[in-house]
Design a protein around this motif. Sequence first.
Motif, short mmCIF file in Angstrom:
data_model
loop_
_atom_site.label_atom_id
_atom_site.label_comp_id
_atom_site.label_asym_id
_atom_site.label_seq_id
_atom_site.Cartn_x
_atom_site.Cartn_y
_atom_site.Cartn_z
N ILE A 67 61.28 22.13 56.80
CA ILE A 67 62.02 23.62 56.41
C ILE A 67 62.80 23.15 55.26
CG2 ILE A 67 63.86 24.88 57.41
CD1 ILE A 67 62.80 23.79 60.20
N ILE A 68 62.76 24.20 54.30
CA ILE A 68 63.42 23.96 53.18
C ILE A 68 64.10 25.07 52.63
CG2 ILE A 68 63.05 23.61 50.68
CD1 ILE A 68 60.09 23.06 52.76
N GLN A 69 65.58 24.93 52.58
CA GLN A 69 66.28 26.03 51.99
C GLN A 69 65.98 26.28 50.34
OE1 GLN A 69 68.86 27.45 53.64
NE2 GLN A 69 68.33 26.37 55.55
N THR A 70 65.55 27.37 50.25
CA THR A 70 65.18 27.97 48.82
C THR A 70 65.43 29.29 48.48
OG1 THR A 70 63.17 27.55 47.34
CG2 THR A 70 62.81 28.45 49.67
N TYR A 71 65.21 29.62 47.41
CA TYR A 71 65.17 31.04 46.67
C TYR A 71 64.06 31.80 47.44
CZ TYR A 71 61.53 28.95 44.09
OH TYR A 71 60.38 28.13 43.58
N ASP A 72 64.14 33.18 46.92
CA ASP A 72 63.11 34.32 47.66
C ASP A 72 61.74 33.74 46.85
OD1 ASP A 72 61.88 36.29 48.56
OD2 ASP A 72 62.55 37.61 47.42
N LEU A 73 60.78 33.40 48.04
CA LEU A 73 59.40 33.35 47.80
C LEU A 73 58.41 34.16 48.14
CD1 LEU A 73 59.24 29.47 49.07
CD2 LEU A 73 59.49 30.28 46.87
N GLY A 74 58.96 35.39 48.74
CA GLY A 74 58.02 36.60 48.87
C GLY A 74 57.67 36.56 50.07
N ASP A 75 56.85 37.71 50.42
CA ASP A 75 56.07 37.82 51.82
C ASP A 75 54.76 37.16 51.79
OD1 ASP A 75 58.24 39.16 52.56
OD2 ASP A 75 57.56 41.02 52.02
N ASP A 76 54.25 36.84 50.91
CA ASP A 76 52.85 36.30 50.82
C ASP A 76 52.54 34.80 50.63
OD1 ASP A 76 53.77 36.21 48.29
OD2 ASP A 76 51.63 36.57 47.26
N VAL A 77 53.52 34.06 51.17
CA VAL A 77 53.68 32.58 51.39
C VAL A 77 52.56 32.22 52.44
CG1 VAL A 77 54.88 30.70 52.07
CG2 VAL A 77 55.97 32.30 50.45
N ARG A 78 51.63 31.41 52.13
CA ARG A 78 50.64 30.69 52.94
C ARG A 78 50.06 29.44 52.57
NH1 ARG A 78 48.62 33.09 48.75
NH2 ARG A 78 46.89 32.40 47.63
N ALA A 79 49.94 28.74 53.59
CA ALA A 79 49.31 27.19 53.46
C ALA A 79 47.81 27.40 53.19
CB ALA A 79 49.70 26.54 54.63
N GLN A 80 47.51 26.43 52.39
CA GLN A 80 45.96 26.42 51.80
C GLN A 80 45.69 24.78 52.00
OE1 GLN A 80 44.95 27.75 48.02
NE2 GLN A 80 42.79 27.50 48.27
N THR A 81 44.67 24.44 52.67
CA THR A 81 43.96 23.51 52.57
C THR A 81 42.93 22.98 51.63
OG1 THR A 81 44.47 23.20 55.14
CG2 THR A 81 42.84 21.26 54.23
N ILE A 82 43.07 21.81 51.06
CA ILE A 82 42.16 21.77 49.94
C ILE A 82 41.40 20.22 50.22
CG2 ILE A 82 41.65 21.20 47.50
CD1 ILE A 82 44.47 22.91 47.07
N GLU A 83 40.13 20.37 50.40
CA GLU A 83 39.36 19.00 50.53
C GLU A 83 38.99 18.57 49.35
OE1 GLU A 83 36.07 17.13 53.38
OE2 GLU A 83 35.96 19.28 52.70
N ILE A 84 39.80 17.15 49.01
CA ILE A 84 39.96 16.56 47.66
C ILE A 84 38.24 15.85 47.65
CG2 ILE A 84 40.67 14.93 46.09
CD1 ILE A 84 42.46 17.44 46.78
N LEU A 85 37.98 14.98 48.68
CA LEU A 85 36.65 14.34 48.93
C LEU A 85 36.42 14.61 50.35
CD1 LEU A 85 37.56 11.07 46.97
CD2 LEU A 85 35.86 12.78 46.25
N PRO A 86 35.43 14.05 50.87
CA PRO A 86 35.29 13.91 52.47
C PRO A 86 36.43 13.35 52.96
CG PRO A 86 33.26 13.53 51.20
CD PRO A 86 34.23 13.74 50.29
N ASN A 87 36.85 13.87 54.03
CA ASN A 87 37.89 13.35 54.73
C ASN A 87 39.41 13.01 54.06
OD1 ASN A 87 36.40 13.28 56.97
ND2 ASN A 87 35.31 11.53 56.39
N ILE A 88 39.36 13.50 52.91
CA ILE A 88 40.71 13.48 52.19
C ILE A 88 41.19 14.69 51.99
CG2 ILE A 88 41.93 12.71 49.97
CD1 ILE A 88 40.02 10.33 49.90
N LYS A 89 42.18 15.36 52.48
CA LYS A 89 42.66 16.75 52.43
C LYS A 89 44.00 16.71 52.09
CE LYS A 89 39.43 18.13 56.02
NZ LYS A 89 39.24 18.67 57.26
N LYS A 90 44.53 17.77 51.39
CA LYS A 90 45.74 18.15 51.06
C LYS A 90 46.28 19.70 51.28
CE LYS A 90 46.70 18.82 46.40
NZ LYS A 90 47.10 18.30 45.03
N ILE A 91 47.45 19.81 51.92
CA ILE A 91 47.94 20.97 52.29
C ILE A 91 48.63 21.52 51.07
CG2 ILE A 91 49.17 22.44 53.74
CD1 ILE A 91 48.51 20.54 56.05
N VAL A 92 48.72 22.58 50.46
CA VAL A 92 49.61 23.23 49.44
C VAL A 92 50.03 24.36 49.84
CG1 VAL A 92 48.53 21.90 47.42
CG2 VAL A 92 47.43 24.17 48.21
#
Length: 142
Positions: A67-92
């Motif tokens: 949980i982060i207190q922040t400025y208005d980020l809008g209604d379309d905020v989403r989490a996206q999982t990116i697979e960097i290499l097999p079995n190495i993932k990052k959530i952005v």
Amino acid sequence: MKGCITFQYDINSTFSGAANELSFSLLSGRRHKLRRVPHIFNLELELPFHSETEVSIQENSDCFQFIIQTYDLGDDVRAQTIEILPNIKKIVIRGSKILAWAMDELELDLWRCQLPLYTRPELASAVYEDGELIVTVPKGEE
């Protein structure tokens, strides 16, 4: 001898394969480019904020919440999982009001957190409500 442990290890057999490969590479004139490995951990959450941003982390029986207190980020905020290499993932975190610099290749000083292997990054979600960005990462079986 108190607390003594002995290991037997044949270092010659370990380095013989590496030495043969190195000598082949040097003799054949082949050059290898070193690649930057951008991620050390298998699972990572990356938030589009400076690395020193204050983030509240809560762990429940079924998920982690960031949980982060922040400025208005809008209604379309989403989490996206990116697979960097097999079995190495990052959530952005993505959204139309998220700063463009956070999505560039030079993501050097962003807030990051290593996630346990039993989390489910593909089910991560993000929502912006009442001045807070809430990122939820569900847990799987430990």
